[in-house]
Design a protein around this motif. Structure first.
Motif, PDB file in Angstrom:
ATOM      1  N   PRO A 163     -14.564 -15.140   3.755  1.00 20.12           N
ATOM      2  CA  PRO A 163     -14.169 -14.145   4.761  1.00 20.12           C
ATOM      3  C   PRO A 163     -12.664 -14.150   5.040  1.00 20.12           C
ATOM      4  O   PRO A 163     -12.060 -13.095   5.228  1.00 20.12           O
ATOM      5  N   ARG A 164     -12.054 -15.322   5.051  1.00 23.13           N
ATOM      6  CA  ARG A 164     -10.613 -15.421   5.311  1.00 23.13           C
ATOM      7  C   ARG A 164      -9.813 -14.734   4.200  1.00 23.13           C
ATOM      8  O   ARG A 164      -8.896 -13.954   4.463  1.00 23.13           O
ATOM      9  N   ILE A 165     -10.173 -14.997   2.956  1.00 20.25           N
ATOM     10  CA  ILE A 165      -9.466 -14.401   1.820  1.00 20.25           C
ATOM     11  C   ILE A 165      -9.731 -12.895   1.762  1.00 20.25           C
ATOM     12  O   ILE A 165      -8.828 -12.110   1.467  1.00 20.25           O
ATOM     13  N   LEU A 166     -10.945 -12.491   2.071  1.00 20.91           N
ATOM     14  CA  LEU A 166     -11.268 -11.068   2.101  1.00 20.91           C
ATOM     15  C   LEU A 166     -10.390 -10.336   3.112  1.00 20.91           C
ATOM     16  O   LEU A 166      -9.833  -9.281   2.819  1.00 20.91           O
ATOM     17  N   ALA A 167     -10.212 -10.925   4.285  1.00 16.65           N
ATOM     18  CA  ALA A 167      -9.364 -10.312   5.311  1.00 16.65           C
ATOM     19  C   ALA A 167      -7.895 -10.265   4.892  1.00 16.65           C
ATOM     20  O   ALA A 167      -7.192  -9.296   5.169  1.00 16.65           O
ATOM     21  N   LEU A 168      -7.436 -11.305   4.214  1.00 18.17           N
ATOM     22  CA  LEU A 168      -6.028 -11.377   3.812  1.00 18.17           C
ATOM     23  C   LEU A 168      -5.694 -10.559   2.570  1.00 18.17           C
ATOM     24  O   LEU A 168      -4.615  -9.964   2.477  1.00 18.17           O
ATOM     25  N   HIS A 169      -6.616 -10.565   1.581  1.00 15.98           N
ATOM     26  CA  HIS A 169      -6.273 -10.010   0.268  1.00 15.98           C
ATOM     27  C   HIS A 169      -7.207  -8.918  -0.243  1.00 15.98           C
ATOM     28  O   HIS A 169      -7.007  -8.405  -1.342  1.00 15.98           O
ATOM     29  N   GLY A 170      -8.262  -8.602   0.510  1.00 19.44           N
ATOM     30  CA  GLY A 170      -9.152  -7.529   0.103  1.00 19.44           C
ATOM     31  C   GLY A 170     -10.103  -7.884  -1.019  1.00 19.44           C
ATOM     32  O   GLY A 170     -10.641  -7.005  -1.697  1.00 19.44           O
TER      33      GLY A 170
END
Length: 122
Positions: free
Chosen positions: A70-77
């Protein structure tokens, strides 16, 4: 051709990137190129130079990955920078051979994708 995707925290040491890459290669075989996002180019460049491999900088937003952070999804799509970079650099029809693995310190990740393109075309 096997492409290693690299994800990491800013300033991740070369030892962490090397450890993550070696863990992914232990599963999938040796990579012929390194791929990452522009924001992680300095760290990945050190790894590519140490391994004498070409470095590919690729966009990863909206690349579907088996692993979802979830963190990477929020930061990098995307769910995993390492997996998405490997897939994006390997091109159409690529698939993940080694899912994202992290270095022991947790500051670097690597994944390997394969494509049918010949090994001599990095």
């Amino acid at each position: 051709m096997r492409i290693a995707g690299i994800g990491c925290r800013e300033g991740a040491p070369l030892a962490a990137l090397t450890a993550a890459l070696e863990a992914a290669e232990a599963v999938a075989g040796r990579a012929v190129a390194i791929a990452t996002i522009a924001a992680r180019a300095p760290e990945a460049r050190a790894l590519a130079e140490a391994r004498r491999l070409p470095l590919r900088i690729v966009p990863v937003a909206d690349v579907a990955t088996p692993t979802q952070s979830p963190r990477i999804l929020a930061l990098h799509g995307t769910g995993s920078v390492a997996e998405a970079a490997a897939l994006a650099a390997a091109g159409p029809g690529a698939r993940i051979l080694a899912r994202r693995v992290a270095s022991a310190c947790g500051r670097a990740t690597a994944a390997i994708a394969i494509t049918e393109q010949s090994e001599d075309q990095p």
